[in-house]
Design an enzyme around this catalytic site. Structure first.
Site, PDB file in Angstrom:
ATOM      1  N   CYS A   1      -5.300   1.014   6.520  1.00 32.61           N
ATOM      2  CA  CYS A   1      -6.037  -0.220   6.808  1.00 32.61           C
ATOM      3  C   CYS A   1      -5.547  -0.842   8.113  1.00 32.61           C
ATOM      4  O   CYS A   1      -4.395  -0.684   8.509  1.00 32.61           O
ATOM      5  CB  CYS A   1      -5.899  -1.214   5.658  1.00 32.61           C
ATOM      6  SG  CYS A   1      -4.219  -1.799   5.384  1.00 32.61           S
TER       7      CYS A   1
ATOM      8  N   TRP B   1     -15.593   7.065 -37.228  1.00 36.57           N
ATOM      9  CA  TRP B   1     -14.970   8.027 -36.332  1.00 36.57           C
ATOM     10  C   TRP B   1     -15.453   9.430 -36.639  1.00 36.57           C
ATOM     11  O   TRP B   1     -15.228   9.957 -37.721  1.00 36.57           O
ATOM     12  CB  TRP B   1     -13.452   7.983 -36.453  1.00 36.57           C
ATOM     13  CG  TRP B   1     -12.840   6.762 -35.851  1.00 36.57           C
ATOM     14  CD1 TRP B   1     -13.077   6.229 -34.624  1.00 36.57           C
ATOM     15  CD2 TRP B   1     -11.867   5.903 -36.468  1.00 36.57           C
ATOM     16  NE1 TRP B   1     -12.335   5.104 -34.421  1.00 36.57           N
ATOM     17  CE2 TRP B   1     -11.569   4.867 -35.531  1.00 36.57           C
ATOM     18  CE3 TRP B   1     -11.216   5.905 -37.695  1.00 36.57           C
ATOM     19  CZ2 TRP B   1     -10.650   3.853 -35.808  1.00 36.57           C
ATOM     20  CZ3 TRP B   1     -10.305   4.897 -37.962  1.00 36.57           C
ATOM     21  CH2 TRP B   1     -10.028   3.893 -37.017  1.00 36.57           C
TER      22      TRP B   1
ATOM     23  N   HIS C   1       0.823  -1.202   0.000  1.00 37.55           N
ATOM     24  CA  HIS C   1       0.000   0.000   0.000  1.00 37.55           C
ATOM     25  C   HIS C   1       0.863   1.261   0.000  1.00 37.55           C
ATOM     26  O   HIS C   1       2.091   1.201   0.179  1.00 37.55           O
ATOM     27  CB  HIS C   1      -0.943  -0.007   1.197  1.00 37.55           C
ATOM     28  CG  HIS C   1      -2.017  -1.050   1.080  1.00 37.55           C
ATOM     29  ND1 HIS C   1      -3.008  -1.212   2.028  1.00 37.55           N
ATOM     30  CD2 HIS C   1      -2.255  -1.990   0.127  1.00 37.55           C
ATOM     31  CE1 HIS C   1      -3.818  -2.209   1.663  1.00 37.55           C
ATOM     32  NE2 HIS C   1      -3.377  -2.686   0.518  1.00 37.55           N
TER      33      HIS C   1
ATOM     34  N   GLU D   1       1.248   3.713   2.113  1.00 33.81           N
ATOM     35  CA  GLU D   1       1.987   3.999   3.338  1.00 33.81           C
ATOM     36  C   GLU D   1       3.275   3.185   3.424  1.00 33.81           C
ATOM     37  O   GLU D   1       4.333   3.688   3.819  1.00 33.81           O
ATOM     38  CB  GLU D   1       1.120   3.699   4.569  1.00 33.81           C
ATOM     39  CG  GLU D   1      -0.168   4.507   4.622  1.00 33.81           C
ATOM     40  CD  GLU D   1      -1.354   3.782   4.006  1.00 33.81           C
ATOM     41  OE1 GLU D   1      -2.450   3.862   4.585  1.00 33.81           O
ATOM     42  OE2 GLU D   1      -1.182   3.130   2.960  1.00 33.81           O
TER      43      GLU D   1
ATOM     44  N   SER E   1     -19.798   6.080 -40.751  1.00 39.16           N
ATOM     45  CA  SER E   1     -19.196   7.164 -39.957  1.00 39.16           C
ATOM     46  C   SER E   1     -18.538   6.590 -38.713  1.00 39.16           C
ATOM     47  O   SER E   1     -18.932   6.898 -37.594  1.00 39.16           O
ATOM     48  CB  SER E   1     -20.273   8.172 -39.551  1.00 39.16           C
ATOM     49  OG  SER E   1     -21.395   7.490 -38.991  1.00 39.16           O
TER      50      SER E   1
END
Length: 343
Positions: free
Chosen positions: A79, A174, A51, A53, A172
């Site tokens: 956590c 794009w 994580h 930390e 059509s």
């Protein structure tokens, strides 16, 4: 001297680096300060990995600093439970961190204040609710997953100035330019799945892949019905693409569409980018099953053609879908309009 808000803002920018790779986990950024100097930074890089930390503490140590007595800033409550990784609170306590500044409390029932309580019991000073609005926006996908048990749903509409997504003859593919299509690749990367209707597959025969620099396999969801059979000649049903392509049939109703989203969430899909066509756009709008809308508007006027929400109809303006404008941005020759569903 840096303020608490400015440091959490830096943590938010760090956290965004994990967008598209941390699902189903939240985006988290962390910075460690000592004597007013940043000594370590970290963010959650991908699900199952350390994580934010942990990464920040390890970075500070690798930089030759002791984190004892330092201040830790993090976007989300650390956590306090064992998952794929050990509790971050245990490492914070063991490391001798003095103060912990938290952007917002984690709504996950496995945490939800327990991380803060554990730190406080260890005599660590906890300052919480710093830039809560910004931290909430950062983890809008995670929060919806936790609260609703449904994936976050974004509509991506590429249209002309007069609101057409295709010509009547569908010649059509794009409408928007190259830069806008590159932006769509970024959106695909940040989502777990792309969803389209069977008619879009039959008319456009798309690949719906992510073609950016980073590696990611996108899940492709095709909504079908009893009358919308797709030919096996379509690209998405070929051996190359079929592994992550899912054909899902459902009744055309709010409960039917909601059930689809519920099943996708059970499959581990936390976010869905809806890319068409008009019928599918209309139903997600009508059933109120979307969270935000990206409208890419090309500088073209088509006239007669397929309207973006051609199958959405109201008889009274009070029934219209009111959206909340967030921002606009020029992308190449096109304009991006970003809206959220009005609460």
């Amino acid at each position: 001297m840096l303020s608490e808000e400015s440091i959490i803002h830096k943590c938010i920018k760090l956290a965004k680096k994990g967008a598209g790779t941390v699902s189903p986990n939240p985006l988290v950024g962390c910075i460690i300060l000592k004597d007013g100097k940043i000594i370590g930074k970290g963010f959650h890089k991908e699900a199952g990995s350390p994580h934010a930390e942990v990464n920040a503490i390890n970075k500070a140590i690798s930089n030759g600093f002791s984190v004892k007595g330092a201040d830790l800033y993090v976007t989300l409550e650390p956590c306090s439970h064992f998952g794929k990784t050990p509790p971050c609170t245990d490492l914070i306590i063991k490391s001798g961190i003095r103060n912990v500044y938290i952007g917002m409390q984690d709504p996950n029932p496995l945490v939800n204040g327990e991380g803060i309580l554990k730190l406080q019991k260890a005599k660590i000073n906890v300052i919480k609710d710093i830039k809560v609005k910004e931290c909430t926006e950062l983890n809008k996908i995670f929060l919806k997953n936790i609260e609703k048990k449904l994936p976050f749903v974004s509509l991506k509409v590429a249209q002309s100035i007069d609101g057409k997504i295709a010509l009547n003859n569908f010649n059509s593919k794009w409408i928007t330019g190259t830069e806008a299509r590159e932006f769509v690749q970024q959106l695909r990367f940040k989502n777990d799945a792309v969803l389209v209707g069977a008619n879009t597959v039959k008319k456009d025969n798309p690949e719906l892949t992510y073609r950016g620099k980073r590696k990611k396999v996108i899940n492709r969801i095709i909504l079908t019905s009893k009358t919308s059979k797709i030919s096996e000649k379509n690209t998405l049903l070929s051996d190359k693409y079929s592994l992550n392509t899912y054909l899902i049939s459902s009744e055309i109703s709010k409960s039917g569409y909601r059930k689809i989203l519920s099943e996708l969430y059970k499959m581990g899909i936390t976010s869905v980018l809806v890319e068409g066509g008009a019928f599918v756009f209309s139903k997600f709008l009508e059933y109120d099953l979307f969270d935000d809308i990206y409208i890419l508007m090309a500088p073209k006027i088509i006239g007669k053609g397929i309207s973006s929400f051609a199958n959405f109809e109201i008889t009274n303006l009070s029934k219209s879908k009111n959206l909340r404008f967030v921002y606009s941005k020029k992308i190449g020759d096109d304009i991006l309009l970003y809206y959220k569903k009005s609460k």
